[in-house]
Every structure is written in structure tokens, then in C-alpha cells.
Design a protein around this motif. Structure first.
Motif, PDB file in Angstrom:
ATOM      1  N   ARG A 125       0.851  -1.188   0.000  1.00 36.19           N
ATOM      2  CA  ARG A 125       0.000   0.000   0.000  1.00 36.19           C
ATOM      3  C   ARG A 125       0.884   1.234   0.000  1.00 36.19           C
ATOM      4  O   ARG A 125       1.983   1.212   0.556  1.00 36.19           O
ATOM      5  N   PRO A 126       0.413   2.312  -0.596  1.00 37.67           N
ATOM      6  CA  PRO A 126       1.231   3.530  -0.580  1.00 37.67           C
ATOM      7  C   PRO A 126       1.353   4.079   0.837  1.00 37.67           C
ATOM      8  O   PRO A 126       0.452   3.935   1.666  1.00 37.67           O
ATOM      9  N   ALA A 127       2.473   4.691   1.128  1.00 36.23           N
ATOM     10  CA  ALA A 127       2.703   5.262   2.453  1.00 36.23           C
ATOM     11  C   ALA A 127       1.760   6.433   2.687  1.00 36.23           C
ATOM     12  O   ALA A 127       1.494   7.224   1.782  1.00 36.23           O
ATOM     13  N   ARG A 128       1.250   6.534   3.908  1.00 33.98           N
ATOM     14  CA  ARG A 128       0.379   7.656   4.255  1.00 33.98           C
ATOM     15  C   ARG A 128       1.241   8.878   4.521  1.00 33.98           C
ATOM     16  O   ARG A 128       2.254   8.802   5.213  1.00 33.98           O
ATOM     17  N   THR A 129       0.840   9.987   3.958  1.00 30.55           N
ATOM     18  CA  THR A 129       1.592  11.220   4.173  1.00 30.55           C
ATOM     19  C   THR A 129       0.642  12.344   4.537  1.00 30.55           C
ATOM     20  O   THR A 129      -0.550  12.306   4.250  1.00 30.55           O
ATOM     21  N   ASN A 130       1.201  13.362   5.169  1.00 29.91           N
ATOM     22  CA  ASN A 130       0.469  14.563   5.514  1.00 29.91           C
ATOM     23  C   ASN A 130       1.285  15.733   4.982  1.00 29.91           C
ATOM     24  O   ASN A 130       2.204  16.206   5.638  1.00 29.91           O
ATOM     25  N   GLY A 131       0.971  16.155   3.782  1.00 27.79           N
ATOM     26  CA  GLY A 131       1.736  17.237   3.165  1.00 27.79           C
ATOM     27  C   GLY A 131       3.169  16.843   2.877  1.00 27.79           C
ATOM     28  O   GLY A 131       4.075  17.657   2.990  1.00 27.79           O
ATOM     29  N   GLY A 132       3.391  15.592   2.551  1.00 28.69           N
ATOM     30  CA  GLY A 132       4.739  15.132   2.233  1.00 28.69           C
ATOM     31  C   GLY A 132       5.453  14.502   3.411  1.00 28.69           C
ATOM     32  O   GLY A 132       6.436  13.811   3.249  1.00 28.69           O
ATOM     33  N   GLU A 133       4.983  14.747   4.629  1.00 24.61           N
ATOM     34  CA  GLU A 133       5.583  14.154   5.819  1.00 24.61           C
ATOM     35  C   GLU A 133       4.942  12.789   6.081  1.00 24.61           C
ATOM     36  O   GLU A 133       3.720  12.668   6.055  1.00 24.61           O
ATOM     37  N   PRO A 134       5.750  11.769   6.328  1.00 25.74           N
ATOM     38  CA  PRO A 134       5.166  10.443   6.595  1.00 25.74           C
ATOM     39  C   PRO A 134       4.327  10.463   7.880  1.00 25.74           C
ATOM     40  O   PRO A 134       4.663  11.143   8.839  1.00 25.74           O
ATOM     41  N   VAL A 135       3.244   9.723   7.863  1.00 24.53           N
ATOM     42  CA  VAL A 135       2.352   9.628   9.008  1.00 24.53           C
ATOM     43  C   VAL A 135       2.405   8.196   9.517  1.00 24.53           C
ATOM     44  O   VAL A 135       2.292   7.255   8.735  1.00 24.53           O
ATOM     45  N   SER A 136       2.609   8.039  10.822  1.00 23.88           N
ATOM     46  CA  SER A 136       2.666   6.685  11.371  1.00 23.88           C
ATOM     47  C   SER A 136       1.270   6.066  11.330  1.00 23.88           C
ATOM     48  O   SER A 136       0.273   6.767  11.488  1.00 23.88           O
ATOM     49  N   PRO A 137       1.204   4.756  11.143  1.00 27.55           N
ATOM     50  CA  PRO A 137      -0.110   4.099  11.087  1.00 27.55           C
ATOM     51  C   PRO A 137      -0.814   4.199  12.436  1.00 27.55           C
ATOM     52  O   PRO A 137      -0.177   4.152  13.483  1.00 27.55           O
ATOM     53  N   ARG A 138      -2.130   4.360  12.382  1.00 23.85           N
ATOM     54  CA  ARG A 138      -2.913   4.448  13.609  1.00 23.85           C
ATOM     55  C   ARG A 138      -3.070   3.064  14.208  1.00 23.85           C
ATOM     56  O   ARG A 138      -3.282   2.089  13.510  1.00 23.85           O
ATOM     57  N   ARG A 139      -2.958   3.031  15.515  1.00 21.24           N
ATOM     58  CA  ARG A 139      -3.220   1.767  16.196  1.00 21.24           C
ATOM     59  C   ARG A 139      -4.705   1.664  16.454  1.00 21.24           C
ATOM     60  O   ARG A 139      -5.336   2.618  16.855  1.00 21.24           O
ATOM     61  N   ARG A 140      -5.234   0.511  16.214  1.00 14.73           N
ATOM     62  CA  ARG A 140      -6.647   0.292  16.464  1.00 14.73           C
ATOM     63  C   ARG A 140      -6.842   0.068  17.948  1.00 14.73           C
ATOM     64  O   ARG A 140      -6.148  -0.743  18.558  1.00 14.73           O
ATOM     65  N   ARG A 141      -7.747   0.801  18.530  1.00 12.36           N
ATOM     66  CA  ARG A 141      -8.008   0.667  19.951  1.00 12.36           C
ATOM     67  C   ARG A 141      -8.654  -0.683  20.236  1.00 12.36           C
ATOM     68  O   ARG A 141      -9.519  -1.131  19.501  1.00 12.36           O
ATOM     69  N   PHE A 142      -8.192  -1.322  21.291  1.00 12.22           N
ATOM     70  CA  PHE A 142      -8.742  -2.621  21.664  1.00 12.22           C
ATOM     71  C   PHE A 142     -10.183  -2.444  22.112  1.00 12.22           C
ATOM     72  O   PHE A 142     -10.495  -1.591  22.938  1.00 12.22           O
ATOM     73  N   VAL A 143     -11.055  -3.243  21.558  1.00 10.94           N
ATOM     74  CA  VAL A 143     -12.466  -3.187  21.908  1.00 10.94           C
ATOM     75  C   VAL A 143     -12.864  -4.553  22.448  1.00 10.94           C
ATOM     76  O   VAL A 143     -12.717  -5.563  21.767  1.00 10.94           O
ATOM     77  N   LEU A 144     -13.352  -4.557  23.688  1.00 10.45           N
ATOM     78  CA  LEU A 144     -13.709  -5.818  24.313  1.00 10.45           C
ATOM     79  C   LEU A 144     -14.800  -6.540  23.538  1.00 10.45           C
ATOM     80  O   LEU A 144     -14.829  -7.763  23.487  1.00 10.45           O
ATOM     81  N   SER A 145     -15.676  -5.779  22.888  1.00 10.31           N
ATOM     82  CA  SER A 145     -16.774  -6.419  22.158  1.00 10.31           C
ATOM     83  C   SER A 145     -16.264  -7.291  21.012  1.00 10.31           C
ATOM     84  O   SER A 145     -16.981  -8.178  20.541  1.00 10.31           O
ATOM     85  N   ASP A 146     -15.016  -7.053  20.542  1.00  9.58           N
ATOM     86  CA  ASP A 146     -14.438  -7.925  19.515  1.00  9.58           C
ATOM     87  C   ASP A 146     -14.276  -9.352  20.032  1.00  9.58           C
ATOM     88  O   ASP A 146     -14.217 -10.292  19.253  1.00  9.58           O
ATOM     89  N   TRP A 147     -14.158  -9.484  21.335  1.00  7.92           N
ATOM     90  CA  TRP A 147     -13.931 -10.790  21.933  1.00  7.92           C
ATOM     91  C   TRP A 147     -15.218 -11.461  22.377  1.00  7.92           C
ATOM     92  O   TRP A 147     -15.183 -12.597  22.847  1.00  7.92           O
TER      93      TRP A 147
END
Length: 59
Positions: A3-25
Motif C-alpha cells: 500500500r502507498p505510504a500515508r503522508t500529511n503534506g509530504g511528511e510520513p504519518v505513522s499508522p494508527r493503532r486500532r483501539r482494543f475493543v472488548l466487544s471484539d472478543w
């Protein structure tokens, strides 16, 4: 597939961490994804709930 790298005006953006949701379990969610509910998953869910309760009460 790459996948292409996410950028914000040319600056790389770190991937967002998905918040743990208890309902997934929750058993219904596991079954909806085609998983099997076992005694171990039920035990794990109870442990996760206990940890979440302890965190909210400040223990």
C-alpha cells in the motif's frame, strides 16, 4: 499487496493503532467472524473483563 505510504503534506504519518475493543472478543462477535467459541475463549473473555473492571476501579 503493498500500500502507498500515508503522508500529511509530504511528511510520513505513522499508522494508527486500532483501539482494543472488548466487544471484539464477545462470543457473538467471534461467531460472526466464523470462529469457534471454546472454553478457552470464554475463560479469556472473563479474564479480559476482570482486567478492564480492575482498571476502571483503579486497582
Amino acid at each position: 499487496m503493498a500500500r502507498p505510504a500515508r503522508t500529511n503534506g509530504g511528511e510520513p504519518v505513522s499508522p494508527r493503532r486500532r483501539r482494543f475493543v472488548l466487544s471484539d472478543w464477545l462470543p457473538a462477535a467471534v461467531a460472526a467472524r466464523g470462529g469457534r467459541i471454546t472454553r478457552e475463549s470464554e475463560r479469556g473473555l472473563a479474564d479480559l473483563r476482570a482486567a478492564q473492571d480492575a482498571r476502571t476501579t483503579g486497582r
